[in-house]
Design an enzyme around this catalytic site. Structure first.
Site, PDB file in Angstrom:
ATOM      1  CB  CYS B  82      -0.915   0.174   1.226  1.00 14.40           C
ATOM      2  SG  CYS B  82      -2.121  -1.454   1.159  1.00 14.40           S
ATOM      3  CB  CYS B 217     -13.629  -1.927   5.838  1.00 15.74           C
ATOM      4  SG  CYS B 217     -14.081  -2.832   7.282  1.00 15.74           S
ATOM      5  CG  HIS B 347      -6.488   1.710  -0.104  1.00 20.20           C
ATOM      6  ND1 HIS B 347      -5.190   2.423  -0.574  1.00 20.20           N
ATOM      7  CD2 HIS B 347      -6.092   0.846   0.673  1.00 20.20           C
ATOM      8  CE1 HIS B 347      -4.316   1.543   0.095  1.00 20.20           C
ATOM      9  NE2 HIS B 347      -4.820   0.558   0.716  1.00 20.20           N
TER      10      HIS B 347
END
Lengths: 130, 400
Positions: B82, B217, B347
């Protein structure tokens, strides 16, 4: 007689099931998996060490999404005398039951049988005195 | 640290799910928009660093140049979980600092679609089942769910409850993070979601991995972001309009996870973040009290709360009080994730570590529109990828 096999090789079965770790002879860092060298001090000399069957819960979660056999509680357990391990917390489904310094003890359970009749055995932890 | 490096151009695509756009469409859009923003041409760029995770073996940097300009420059394809986008930025910076080039481009891009937060489907099992120890743990069965959980929702949930047990944090305090970030994203047209949730809605939503419910989340998705970096010496030669909007990179730090006793079973997301933050504050010559906004890695609500502490934004152990005080809301003392954060902006893994720079740069330039943090002069970005890699950047607005 049923043959059994530990689900992972750092679990030792028998009359007194317990965990073992590789301990670095230089810095005493503990490892559950095979290591080429110590991640703490880079030396390559390890010995086997038996770990305590008791410890305290340092972190936990109750997994709902993606839990194939239904919700389960996962915990990070800091063992008495050294070693931190992750495993299921058996018989605990309510977060309110987990407090700081919740004490737990190792237990084992069957997780499946292969086509030769060998039973795989895993470990988890149960609260002490719950 | 040597001479300074500046950001003169940046862009991001909207994050979301774009079935009709491929990876190169997204990367090209971000790269070309950043070039336009910088006032430079592809011929001016001396190095490209391309960050992408799920198609990392496809040499996407070179494939991108085939869409926007095959100028023969060196291309570095990078992957770092990430922190991949931030790693591309670091490579571009190192190219400038080493003297290899004076203008460099970093692009981060990902297409995740609806792969689900738990990753792809399991492979079909072999026909005859015979237990035999495999791998470095000698495992005879898949251990996920039998020996706890190592999937991302569970890892960050356990990191959160570890902090909660030590510091008395409640499920409501974790949920407030998601309320805040979803509220923030309603002002960000580039966010994947722009929908507010009440605290009651967040708490009552489906539990994914306690204490994180669904809106706590981050989603998977597609998107790209880019920055154009320039050396201090080169900046002095550029057009005054470019110089006026240039943002200084006051610190650019990357760490990996040092050994800790628990790290082998539960990734320690704290220590490497603290190391990176401390090194970044030292390099920039500032402290957390000097920050006007922060974009940090809220892959899960529990993660944001513990990173308040790891990035020294609150008193030690005081992350619960920090969220309760309203400090990290857009009109609070230290706005955090005014973009909506990973929880709501989205994301797309490779893009994340550049999209956060886009956000902070846009505020420092005073160009963030409805969500502008008034008078922002100094900002910090943070990403962490498990394995683990952490990057922290400190950015400063040019002197007025």
């Amino acid at each position: 007689m049923t043959r059994s096999i530990p689900a992972v090789d750092y679990l030792v079965l028998g009359e007194d099931p317990h965990l073992v770790a590789s301990e670095c002879r230089q810095c005493s860092a503990l490892y559950f998996d095979r290591r080429n060298a110590c991640a703490m001090c880079s030396t390559t000399d390890f010995a086997s060490r038996r770990l305590s069957n008791e410890g305290v819960v340092r972190g936990y979660t109750i997994v709902q999404r993606g839990a194939k056999s239904g919700p389960f509680t996962s915990a990070v357990v800091e063992l008495t005398g050294g070693g931190v391990v992750k495993a299921n917390l058996i018989g605990v489904a309510d977060p309110a039951a987990i407090h700081p310094e919740t004490k737990v003890r190792l237990t084992t359970f069957d997780v499946g049988t292969d086509d030769d009749g060998v039973v795989a055995v895993a470990f988890g932890y149960e609260p002490i005195g719950a | 640290m040597g001479e300074s490096v500046w950001i003169i151009g940046t862009s991001m695509t909207k994050f979301g799910r774009f079935a009709d756009l491929d990876l190169l469409d997204l990367a090209s859009t971000a790269a070309l928009d950043a070039l336009v923003d910088s006032g430079q041409d592809m011929a001016d760029v001396g190095l490209l660093a391309l960050g992408n995770v799920y198609e990392a073996n496809s040499h996407n940097g070179q494939r991108l140049l085939k869409q926007i300009g095959q100028t023969g420059i060196p291309v570095y394809n990078v992957v770092n979980a990430c922190a991949t986008g931030a790693t591309a930025v670091r490579v571009a910076m190192m190219g400038i600092k080493s003297g290899e080039c004076d203008i460099a481009m970093a692009v981060g891009v990902e297409k995740m679609g609806k792969m689900g937060m738990l990753g792809g489907a399991a492979k079909k099992a072999d026909q005859k089942k015979v237990f035999s120890p495999k791998g470095r743990y000698g495992a005879v069965v898949k251990t996920e769910g039998l020996l706890g959980t190592g999937l991302m929702p569970g890892v960050f949930a356990q990191a959160g409850t570890e902090y909660a047990l030590a510091n008395g944090i409640t499920a409501e305090q974790f949920a407030k993070v998601a309320v805040k970030n979803h509220m923030h994203s309603t002002l960000n047209p580039l966010a994947q979601y722009q929908k507010s949730f009440s605290l009651e809605e967040v708490l009552a939503a489906e539990v994914i991995s306690y204490p994180n419910t669904l809106p706590m989340c981050c989603p998977t998705g597609d998107g790209a972001a880019a920055v154009i970096l320039v050396s201090d010496a080169k900046l002095k030669t550029l057009d005054p309009d470019v110089r006026r909007r240039a943002v200084k990179v006051s610190a650019s730090v990357m760490t990996s996870d040092p050994w800790t006793p628990s790290g082998q079973v539960q990734p320690d997301v704290n220590t490497l973040t603290r190391m990176a933050a401390d090194q970044a504050y030292e390099a920039a010559g500032i402290g957390p009290e000097d920050l006007d906004l922060v974009e940090l890695h809220d892959c899960f609500a529990t993660a944001e709360l513990i990173h308040y502490d790891n990035l020294r934004l609150c008193d030690p152990g005081g992350a619960g009080d920090f969220i309760d005080s309203g400090a990290p809301t857009r009109d609070g003392a230290l706005p955090v994730n005014v973009s909506g954060g990973l929880l709501s902006k989205g994301h797309p893994i490779g893009a994340t570590g550049i999209a956060n720079l886009y956000e902070v740069v846009t505020h420092l330039r005073g160009e963030a529109g409805d969500r502008q943090v008034d008078g922002a002069k100094v900002g910090l970005t943070h990403v962490i990828g498990l394995a683990s890699a952490c990057a922290v950047h400190v950015l400063e607005a040019p002197a007025a």
